[in-house]
Design a protein around this motif. Structure first.
Motif, PDB file in Angstrom:
ATOM      1  N   VAL A   1       0.862  -1.177   0.000  1.00 59.26           N
ATOM      2  CA  VAL A   1       0.000   0.000   0.000  1.00 59.26           C
ATOM      3  C   VAL A   1       0.899   1.227   0.000  1.00 59.26           C
ATOM      4  CG1 VAL A   1      -1.956  -1.082   1.167  1.00 59.26           C
ATOM      5  CG2 VAL A   1      -0.158  -0.016   2.527  1.00 59.26           C
ATOM      6  N   GLY A   2       0.384   2.333  -0.544  1.00 60.64           N
ATOM      7  CA  GLY A   2       1.183   3.550  -0.584  1.00 60.64           C
ATOM      8  C   GLY A   2       0.426   4.680  -1.255  1.00 60.64           C
ATOM      9  N   PRO A   3       0.962   5.899  -1.160  1.00 61.76           N
ATOM     10  CA  PRO A   3       0.280   7.060  -1.754  1.00 61.76           C
ATOM     11  C   PRO A   3       0.344   7.032  -3.276  1.00 61.76           C
ATOM     12  CG  PRO A   3       2.393   7.708  -0.836  1.00 61.76           C
ATOM     13  CD  PRO A   3       2.179   6.284  -0.429  1.00 61.76           C
ATOM     14  N   PHE A   4      -0.762   7.397  -3.905  1.00 63.77           N
ATOM     15  CA  PHE A   4      -0.840   7.392  -5.366  1.00 63.77           C
ATOM     16  C   PHE A   4       0.107   8.422  -5.981  1.00 63.77           C
ATOM     17  CE2 PHE A   4      -2.738   8.993  -9.332  1.00 63.77           C
ATOM     18  CZ  PHE A   4      -2.780   7.821 -10.066  1.00 63.77           C
ATOM     19  N   ASN A   5       0.303   9.557  -5.303  1.00 59.85           N
ATOM     20  CA  ASN A   5       1.162  10.615  -5.842  1.00 59.85           C
ATOM     21  C   ASN A   5       2.641  10.275  -5.755  1.00 59.85           C
ATOM     22  OD1 ASN A   5      -1.066  12.263  -6.418  1.00 59.85           O
ATOM     23  ND2 ASN A   5      -1.111  13.037  -4.322  1.00 59.85           N
ATOM     24  N   ASN A   6       2.992   9.224  -5.027  1.00 57.73           N
ATOM     25  CA  ASN A   6       4.388   8.801  -4.927  1.00 57.73           C
ATOM     26  C   ASN A   6       4.440   7.278  -4.917  1.00 57.73           C
ATOM     27  OD1 ASN A   6       7.141   8.662  -4.579  1.00 57.73           O
ATOM     28  ND2 ASN A   6       7.094   9.149  -2.403  1.00 57.73           N
ATOM     29  N   PRO A   7       4.336   6.643  -6.088  1.00 61.98           N
ATOM     30  CA  PRO A   7       4.271   5.177  -6.146  1.00 61.98           C
ATOM     31  C   PRO A   7       5.521   4.483  -5.634  1.00 61.98           C
ATOM     32  CG  PRO A   7       3.564   6.168  -8.224  1.00 61.98           C
ATOM     33  CD  PRO A   7       4.173   7.264  -7.417  1.00 61.98           C
ATOM     34  N   VAL A   8       6.654   5.203  -5.536  1.00 60.53           N
ATOM     35  CA  VAL A   8       7.877   4.586  -5.032  1.00 60.53           C
ATOM     36  C   VAL A   8       7.769   4.337  -3.526  1.00 60.53           C
ATOM     37  CG1 VAL A   8      10.381   4.860  -4.847  1.00 60.53           C
ATOM     38  CG2 VAL A   8       9.199   5.695  -6.864  1.00 60.53           C
ATOM     39  N   GLU A   9       6.946   5.118  -2.845  1.00 63.11           N
ATOM     40  CA  GLU A   9       6.771   4.959  -1.397  1.00 63.11           C
ATOM     41  C   GLU A   9       5.807   3.800  -1.147  1.00 63.11           C
ATOM     42  OE1 GLU A   9       5.169   7.554   2.462  1.00 63.11           O
ATOM     43  OE2 GLU A   9       5.395   8.503   0.483  1.00 63.11           O
ATOM     44  N   LYS A  10       6.360   2.693  -0.696  1.00 68.53           N
ATOM     45  CA  LYS A  10       5.556   1.493  -0.498  1.00 68.53           C
ATOM     46  C   LYS A  10       5.664   0.994   0.937  1.00 68.53           C
ATOM     47  CE  LYS A  10       5.839  -0.383  -5.213  1.00 68.53           C
ATOM     48  NZ  LYS A  10       6.200  -1.576  -6.013  1.00 68.53           N
ATOM     49  N   TYR A  11       4.542   0.464   1.431  1.00 64.56           N
ATOM     50  CA  TYR A  11       4.500  -0.140   2.752  1.00 64.56           C
ATOM     51  C   TYR A  11       3.867  -1.528   2.637  1.00 64.56           C
ATOM     52  CZ  TYR A  11       5.199   4.727   4.101  1.00 64.56           C
ATOM     53  OH  TYR A  11       5.684   6.003   4.210  1.00 64.56           O
ATOM     54  N   ARG A  12       4.149  -2.344   3.630  1.00 65.81           N
ATOM     55  CA  ARG A  12       3.587  -3.692   3.668  1.00 65.81           C
ATOM     56  C   ARG A  12       2.056  -3.613   3.676  1.00 65.81           C
ATOM     57  NH1 ARG A  12       2.713  -6.985   8.449  1.00 65.81           N
ATOM     58  NH2 ARG A  12       2.506  -9.186   7.863  1.00 65.81           N
ATOM     59  N   TYR A  13       1.418  -4.479   2.921  1.00 61.58           N
ATOM     60  CA  TYR A  13      -0.043  -4.455   2.817  1.00 61.58           C
ATOM     61  C   TYR A  13      -0.685  -4.603   4.185  1.00 61.58           C
ATOM     62  CZ  TYR A  13      -4.759  -5.882   1.393  1.00 61.58           C
ATOM     63  OH  TYR A  13      -6.122  -5.966   1.237  1.00 61.58           O
ATOM     64  N   TYR A  14      -0.149  -5.506   5.001  1.00 59.91           N
ATOM     65  CA  TYR A  14      -0.728  -5.745   6.319  1.00 59.91           C
ATOM     66  C   TYR A  14      -0.195  -4.779   7.379  1.00 59.91           C
ATOM     67  CZ  TYR A  14      -2.866  -9.953   4.469  1.00 59.91           C
ATOM     68  OH  TYR A  14      -3.637 -10.817   3.743  1.00 59.91           O
ATOM     69  N   SER A  15       0.446  -3.679   6.950  1.00 58.92           N
ATOM     70  CA  SER A  15       0.723  -2.602   7.895  1.00 58.92           C
ATOM     71  C   SER A  15      -0.578  -1.912   8.291  1.00 58.92           C
ATOM     72  CB  SER A  15       1.699  -1.595   7.281  1.00 58.92           C
ATOM     73  OG  SER A  15       1.135  -0.996   6.113  1.00 58.92           O
ATOM     74  N   LEU A  16      -1.617  -2.081   7.474  1.00 58.18           N
ATOM     75  CA  LEU A  16      -2.973  -1.666   7.811  1.00 58.18           C
ATOM     76  C   LEU A  16      -3.755  -2.895   8.277  1.00 58.18           C
ATOM     77  CD1 LEU A  16      -3.729   0.776   4.851  1.00 58.18           C
ATOM     78  CD2 LEU A  16      -3.152   1.379   7.198  1.00 58.18           C
TER      79      LEU A  16
END
Length: 301
Positions: free
Chosen positions: A52-67
């Motif tokens: 998961v991550g912000p649409f305006n910065n696709p390089v910024e990614k986090y683990r899906y289950y961080s949510l």
């Protein structure tokens, strides 16, 4: 004395061995799902969640289950949050592929199926609300086909007030229902996409109270004439994050290379000037010594 020490050490060693074994089992990763598999009707299809991550910065990614998404299926034995093996380039790109609890079968349509029901407290709701307000989207895979979708939306938002005050009045809604759409041809999956159902959105604007959310999904399979080797053509015209992320990666690499070349050039110029001054000074010293030697020879003569 030795006997008493051995009696104490043996249980400790046994506990340590069991702990290492359990750690090794827990750390075991699932095999990577291969692309191009030939399915038969009702064969299991695996949905892999990535990030998961912000649409305006696709390089910024986090683990899906961080949510706090569902990790278990209420009606099936599917388990989520189990890590998959990855290639080095996938890990460098920020991918964190894990299993999901979605239960899908090849060619089997599902009109509506409950995934799980979760009761969220204020902290979990704040996490979702913050992600939605920052236009977070999720990324999933079926084989090697990526699927994207937004976590939610902010409805009736005052964008001018948001720009001026940092926050705008609006209703923050979460999309708990996903619609999977797959294309199949000759026993293979040739297309995949996800759509969110706004009619089943849940209002999470008020994060001070607990909120029970039912996550669900539907599945639709359609026959397509698209060949498996041409399955990636649909993504060439996609406006979503995947092409932009690759473009940004290349741009950052080019910028880094240019900066390194400029720094090397500046250092080379500085060293050349220093060496030039040193050589000039040494040449003046040699000329002075030669003149002194000639003068001393003339005096001797």
């Amino acid at each position: 004395m030795k006997a008493s020490v051995s009696r104490v050490l043996h249980p400790l060693l046994a506990i340590a061995f069991i702990g290492l074994c359990s750690t090794g089992v827990a750390a075991k990763k699932l095999a990577k799902v291969k692309a191009g598999l030939e399915y038969k009707p009702k064969d299991e299809v695996h949905i892999i969640v990535n990030s998961v991550g912000p649409f305006n910065n696709p390089v910024e990614k986090y683990r899906y289950y961080s949510l706090p998404f569902c990790t278990d299926h209420d009606e099936h034995e599917k388990k989520g949050a189990l890590k998959h093996k990855q290639r080095l380039r996938e890990a460098i790109a920020g991918d964190r592929r894990e299993s999901s609890p979605y239960a899908l079968a090849y060619g089997e349509n599902v009109e509506h199926r409950v995934l799980c029901t979760k009761k969220f407290g204020p902290d979990d709701l704040k996490m979702f609300k913050n992600a939605i307000e920052n236009s977070y989207f999720f990324e999933m895979y079926v084989e090697d086909l990526p699927m994207f979708g937004f976590l939610g939306d902010v409805q009736n938002e005052d964008y001018i007030q948001k720009d001026l005050m940092g926050a705008g009045d609006g209703t923050t809604v979460l999309f708990p229902h996903l619609e999977f759409q797959f294309g199949m041809n000759k026993g293979k999956i040739v297309s995949a996409s996800i759509h969110t159902d706004g009619t089943k959105a849940v209002d999470i604007s008020d994060t001070s109270i607990n909120n029970e959310v039912e996550f669900s999904y539907s599945v639709e399979w359609t026959e397509k004439k698209l060949e498996w080797k041409d399955r990636m053509l649909d993504y060439a015209t996609s406006n979503f994050a995947q092409p932009r992320s690759l473009e940004i990666h290349w741009l950052s690499i080019i910028n880094s290379c240019v900066l390194v070349i400029l720094l090397i050039a500046f250092l080379a110029i500085i060293f050349m000037r220093i060496l030039k001054n040193d050589f000039a000074r040494y040449m003046d010293i040699e000329e002075d010594t030669i003149e002194e030697e000639e003068v001393s020879r003339k005096r001797i003569v």
